[in-house]
Write a protein that holds these residues in place. Structure first.
Motif, mmCIF file in Angstrom:
data_model
loop_
_atom_site.group_PDB
_atom_site.id
_atom_site.type_symbol
_atom_site.label_atom_id
_atom_site.label_comp_id
_atom_site.label_asym_id
_atom_site.label_seq_id
_atom_site.Cartn_x
_atom_site.Cartn_y
_atom_site.Cartn_z
ATOM 1 N N THR A 226 -68.107 7.001 3.906
ATOM 2 C CA THR A 226 -70.063 7.861 4.261
ATOM 3 C C THR A 226 -69.458 9.410 2.338
ATOM 4 N N GLU B 92 -77.179 2.814 10.936
ATOM 5 C CA GLU B 92 -76.509 2.955 10.162
ATOM 6 C C GLU B 92 -75.002 3.222 10.823
ATOM 7 N N ARG C 220 -67.981 4.515 10.822
ATOM 8 C CA ARG C 220 -68.094 5.281 9.244
ATOM 9 C C ARG C 220 -67.393 6.002 9.438
ATOM 10 N N GLU D 183 -73.249 17.567 5.547
ATOM 11 C CA GLU D 183 -74.365 16.617 6.049
ATOM 12 C C GLU D 183 -74.586 16.111 7.215
ATOM 13 N N TRP E 104 -73.973 5.925 12.657
ATOM 14 C CA TRP E 104 -74.011 7.124 13.375
ATOM 15 C C TRP E 104 -73.383 7.357 14.546
#
Length: 393
Positions: free
Chosen positions: A144, A54, A82, A362, A56
């Motif tokens: 994001t 993803e 991101r 997050e 991250w």
């Protein structure tokens, strides 16, 4: 029996634990993450794979030996895949940034406000966000989330901007308005978070700091208005209806000068931008700023006090005078004051912090309300917690 929603939240908690460990200890291996988090190695491997996919987390090409067994692969927060977009709605302008997960400013823009009506501000903000999103797309960076900092008291529970005297706003239902404007500007559906601009400025220092903030920090922003963003015990302290930190409207003098809020003797009337522009020596406004810093120190006892905003950029001498004033109070009490320093991101502090607001949420899924089954899962041993998460990967 646990619901799917509970399992997904436990999984989010486990992911956030790993991400926060990597922020604190860049280069940790999977084995070190398992040791530091208390999760099983299999759970960590599955979650790390997901975080890499993803964007991250990223692996480095260099492997490190860890005693006996196979060499480990260092892991880091991915600063290339991101991005976050942050907006500061200032009294006179919009400031906007695209920021990496590691706090690097990728692009920035500033534009004078074309109008102060909430709907006009939302449309202009959305247009600039769409332009910044296109810039991130050109660099193959996934968006994001979007954060917005506002010059007033924002009630996070209701999405309502309660009080922004310098814009003439009261009880503005801002969150639905900005969300709709972003959709109309064809910005993809991502999390949108809103907060007071001093609070977001504090997060620029707290989320992207180099370690001096620990778990408490106060950011004092000085411009047309004066405010404070307060981080205590790893959380923003916003108070009921978002009014915490409105230090510009704390009283420094009974029956003092009339303030824009309707009260008299507010701090803003002594070192707000309009007052500083009229003083023969604007730096002397720093004496009153120093008094406010002293009050914040004795009230919250933070590890760090950060001072920033347009007035500090225009009149840098006020920070030095404020430091001297605070030191005098500390000397009189025979105590050591907290560190006082200027903002790292300068005039972009609130915009960068608005981007950091997305990351702040997050990484803290526990801030959501816990349901009974989840509480039971969290009270279980670590092995049970890791197994719950691994079944939902």
């Amino acid at each position: 029996m646990k619901t799917t929603g509970d399992q997904q939240l436990v999984k989010r908690i486990n992911r956030s634990v790993l991400l926060r460990l990597l922020r604190a200890q860049p280069g940790y291996s999977r084995a070190q993450l398992a040791t530091g988090s208390g999760l099983t190695k299999s759970t960590v491997s599955l979650l790390v794979r997901e975080l890499i996919d993803e964007g991250w987390v990223t692996e480095t090409d260099i492997t490190a030996a860890q005693g006996l067994g196979r060499p480990s692969t260092p892991l880091h927060i991915d600063g290339r895949s991101r991005g976050l977009i942050g907006v500061e709605v200032a009294v006179e302008a919009l400031r906007l940034v695209g920021v990496s997960l590691t706090g690097q400013v990728l692009c920035a823009a500033e534009e004078a406000l074309i109008g102060t009506k909430p709907e006009d501000v939302c449309r202009q903000t959305a247009r600039l966000v769409a332009r910044t999103y296109a810039q991130l797309q050109q660099r193959s960076i996934a968006l994001t989330g979007v954060g917005v900092g506002l010059p007033g008291a924002f009630d996070e529970a209701t999405g309502m901007l309660r009080f922004a005297p310098n814009l003439g706003w009261r009880n503005v239902d801002f969150l639905p308005m900005i969300t709709q404007a972003l959709a109309q500007a064809k910005v993809p559906e991502v999390p949108v978070h809103v907060q007071n601009e001093a609070d977001t400025a504090a997060l620029s220092e707290y989320e992207f700091a180099d370690g001096d903030a620990h778990d408490s920090l106060i950011f004092v922003t000085c411009g047309a208005g004066v405010g404070a963003g307060i981080v205590i015990n790893d959380r923003l302290f916003t108070g009921k209806q978002g009014m915490a930190g409105e230090i510009g409207h704390s009283t420094l003098q009974i029956d003092g000068p009339l303030c824009s809020c309707g009260r008299k003797g507010c701090a803003e009337t002594f070192f707000g931008a309009r007052t500083l522009a009229k003083l023969p020596d604007p730096a002397q406004g720093g004496r009153y700023l120093g008094v406010v810093l002293q009050n914040l120190w004795t009230t919250f006892n933070p590890s760090t006090l950060v001072v920033g905003g347009p007035s500090c950029d225009t009149y840098p001498g006020i920070v030095k005078v404020a430091q001297t004033t605070l030191q005098a109070y500390a000397d009189a009490a025979g105590m050591s004051p907290p560190q006082v320093r200027a903002a790292r991101y300068g005039l972009l502090a609130s915009a960068v912090g608005a981007a950091a607001l997305v990351l702040h949420h997050e990484l803290r899924p526990m801030h959501t309300r816990l349901q009974a089954p989840l509480v039971q899962a969290l009270e279980a041993p670590d092995e049970s917690l890791s197994m719950t998460a691994s079944t939902t990967v």
